[in-house]
Enzyme design. Sequence first.
Site, PDB file in Angstrom:
ATOM      1  N   GLU A  92       8.428  15.530  15.710  1.00  0.00           N
ATOM      2  CA  GLU A  92       8.991  15.508  14.368  1.00  0.00           C
ATOM      3  C   GLU A  92       8.254  16.512  13.479  1.00  0.00           C
ATOM      4  OE1 GLU A  92       8.348  11.863  12.009  1.00  0.00           O
ATOM      5  OE2 GLU A  92      10.488  11.954  11.589  1.00  0.00           O
ATOM      6  N   LYS A 115       0.870  -1.184   0.000  1.00  0.00           N
ATOM      7  CA  LYS A 115       0.000   0.000   0.000  1.00  0.00           C
ATOM      8  C   LYS A 115       0.900   1.225   0.000  1.00  0.00           C
ATOM      9  CE  LYS A 115      -2.221   3.079   1.863  1.00  0.00           C
ATOM     10  NZ  LYS A 115      -2.020   4.466   1.416  1.00  0.00           N
ATOM     11  N   GLU A 156       8.662   1.288  11.501  1.00  0.00           N
ATOM     12  CA  GLU A 156       9.765   2.244  11.427  1.00  0.00           C
ATOM     13  C   GLU A 156       9.104   3.613  11.451  1.00  0.00           C
ATOM     14  OE1 GLU A 156      11.996   4.860  10.386  1.00  0.00           O
ATOM     15  OE2 GLU A 156      12.745   3.897   8.551  1.00  0.00           O
ATOM     16  N   CYS A 204      13.410  10.359   7.446  1.00  0.00           N
ATOM     17  CA  CYS A 204      13.110   9.931   8.818  1.00  0.00           C
ATOM     18  C   CYS A 204      14.330  10.068   9.729  1.00  0.00           C
ATOM     19  CB  CYS A 204      12.524   8.531   8.853  1.00  0.00           C
ATOM     20  SG  CYS A 204      13.548   7.308   8.048  1.00  0.00           S
TER      21      CYS A 204
HETATM   22  P1  ADP Z   1       2.373  10.904   7.050  1.00  0.00           P
HETATM   23  O1  ADP Z   1       1.596  11.679   8.060  1.00  0.00           O
HETATM   24  O2  ADP Z   1       3.815  11.245   7.005  1.00  0.00           O
HETATM   25  O3  ADP Z   1       1.738  10.862   5.695  1.00  0.00           O
HETATM   26  P2  ADP Z   1       1.283   8.357   7.685  1.00  0.00           P
HETATM   27  O4  ADP Z   1       1.661   7.443   8.784  1.00  0.00           O
HETATM   28  O5  ADP Z   1      -0.060   9.001   7.724  1.00  0.00           O
HETATM   29  O6  ADP Z   1       2.427   9.423   7.601  1.00  0.00           O
HETATM   30  O7  ADP Z   1       1.411   7.640   6.276  1.00  0.00           O
HETATM   31  C1  ADP Z   1       2.261   6.556   6.009  1.00  0.00           C
HETATM   32  C2  ADP Z   1       1.465   5.477   5.300  1.00  0.00           C
HETATM   33  O8  ADP Z   1       0.450   5.014   6.196  1.00  0.00           O
HETATM   34  C3  ADP Z   1       0.727   5.940   4.039  1.00  0.00           C
HETATM   35  O9  ADP Z   1       0.789   4.914   3.076  1.00  0.00           O
HETATM   36  C4  ADP Z   1      -0.680   6.141   4.540  1.00  0.00           C
HETATM   37  O10 ADP Z   1      -1.652   6.012   3.527  1.00  0.00           O
HETATM   38  C5  ADP Z   1      -0.810   5.026   5.553  1.00  0.00           C
HETATM   39  N1  ADP Z   1      -1.871   5.246   6.551  1.00  0.00           N
HETATM   40  C6  ADP Z   1      -2.326   6.421   7.039  1.00  0.00           C
HETATM   41  N2  ADP Z   1      -3.324   6.214   7.924  1.00  0.00           N
HETATM   42  C7  ADP Z   1      -3.507   4.871   8.017  1.00  0.00           C
HETATM   43  C8  ADP Z   1      -4.385   4.003   8.769  1.00  0.00           C
HETATM   44  N3  ADP Z   1      -5.295   4.494   9.606  1.00  0.00           N
HETATM   45  N4  ADP Z   1      -4.265   2.666   8.600  1.00  0.00           N
HETATM   46  C9  ADP Z   1      -3.337   2.155   7.764  1.00  0.00           C
HETATM   47  N5  ADP Z   1      -2.511   2.907   7.030  1.00  0.00           N
HETATM   48  C10 ADP Z   1      -2.570   4.246   7.134  1.00  0.00           C
END
Ligand code: ADP
Length: 494
Positions: free
Chosen positions: A398, A188, A264, A299
């Site tokens: 961060e 994903k 991570e 990161c």
């Molecule tokens: P950022 O805020 O830096 O975008 P995220 O943790 O939101 O970091 O995003 C990292 C990945 O996690 C992306 O692929 C995002 O689509 C996914 N993501 C965000 N929210 C969820 C969730 N509730 N469940 C699973 N994956 C998620």
Amino acid sequence: MDLDRINALRAEPVASASHIIDGERRPASDGAEIEVISPIDGQVLTTIPAGTAEDAAAAVRAARAAFDDGRWSGIAPAQRRAVLLRWAALIEDNALELAVLGVRDNGTEIGMALKAEPMSAAATIRYYAEAIDKLYGEIAPTGPGNLGLVHREPVGVVAAIVPWNFPLMIGAWKLGPALAAGNTVVLKPAETASLTLLRIAELALEAGLPPGVLNVVTGEGATVGAAIAGSMDVDVLVFTGSGATGRRLLEASARSNLKRVYLELGGKSPNIVFADAPDLDEAAKVSAHGIFRNSGQVCVAGSRLLVERSIHDAFVEKLAAHARAMKVGDPLDPATSAGAVNSLRQLDQNLRFVREAQDAGREIVLGGARILEETGGYYMEPTIVAGVAPGDRLAREEVFGPVLAVMPFDTEDEAVALANGTDFGLAAAIWTADLSRAHRMVRRVRAGIVHVNTYGGSDLTVPLGGVKQSGNGHDKSLHAFDKYLDLKTAWFKL
Ligand code: ADP
């Protein structure tokens, strides 16, 4: 770099993307799409499927079927190696195309993107492909009446949820060892960096990876990501991203099938400069790059500069001079040293941190503003904030942007206390010519990687992972296999 080729590629229209499930290109089950906005100019670049829970389930089903029938897990490791080596070669053959597409999607400067994205991904896939037919099981040192064999088996269906800052590099850190080990994968990508991962999944099919072994589902984290995390049929979930999402994944695992979750997460990495650093000019230059490259969207970025008080003002000035000399702007210009911020949301978040520091009376030594707004793109000046207090949000949270928090210290003990004074523990650096101090500091600073007289640049041969709330498990090096290979004991009575 071939400027004409870059300019030709940047002008090419990008076709609407599709998921890749069971070897086929598929739209979202309800046909919905997400517009992809290029951070270079704020314009719509193309669309990706707004995946549904149904799409996630279809991808998991395809991965499960592909794992269970042994089309990948059941073949000789050397056969998997051959396919993966062909894949790495195809990624390299298409490196510039992939790099430009990725930059149009996520805004990283092309010089860094080319090396850190397709080239690094190809090298990573090749490394794990080459390793997989050189790993052995074990015979346990039992008594004479028994034989204990320890097999290493693939874990099954691996789900990987990855971020937007380095989609190919971080994606390959997961895909390389997971696929080499014989697992099947549901990937994903982040909403704002899906295009290159979809493209390399097509190249994987071309290289001979059987359908269903690598499935890519795009869409919102809260929809597709959550469906994958809550699946009853995913064995291992690997993730790079924010702490908030990491927590949700652990909860989803607890509520579903207790899938193993490896995270991570973020960092607030201390870059600690002692007055006896061997070369303060070099330290200033490397430190500037360590926070400002890719607009701080790294990161392991050295986002807290801890400087011994006796050199504080002079060092901050040196660092500011290097930062001023960095060219921020069009990420597809090879002369650019920091490209675009990935999204308007991220840019707003960066600016909020700066405003808060300003309101608290901290000193803005450099930058602090959005620039090049007339381009429609999302650009921000390298920003240095001095006099940050340990309790400030800027010292603890961060930013994931080009914002450096500077704090002075007087003693080694104080440097250690400041360095360890956050919830994170991803990276750190120590600049000193004193060998004993360097070793002491490596032991005392709690982080997954501690650089000495450098920042960044560690290669694939060493593990990367965090302690404290920066995560668990490791990417890179042979240790990465631990997440993707299970131990099975066979106990014989002789
Ligand atoms: P950022 O805020 O830096 O975008 P995220 O943790 O939101 O970091 O995003 C990292 C990945 O996690 C992306 O692929 C995002 O689509 C996914 N993501 C965000 N929210 C969820 C969730 N509730 N469940 C699973 N994956 C998620």
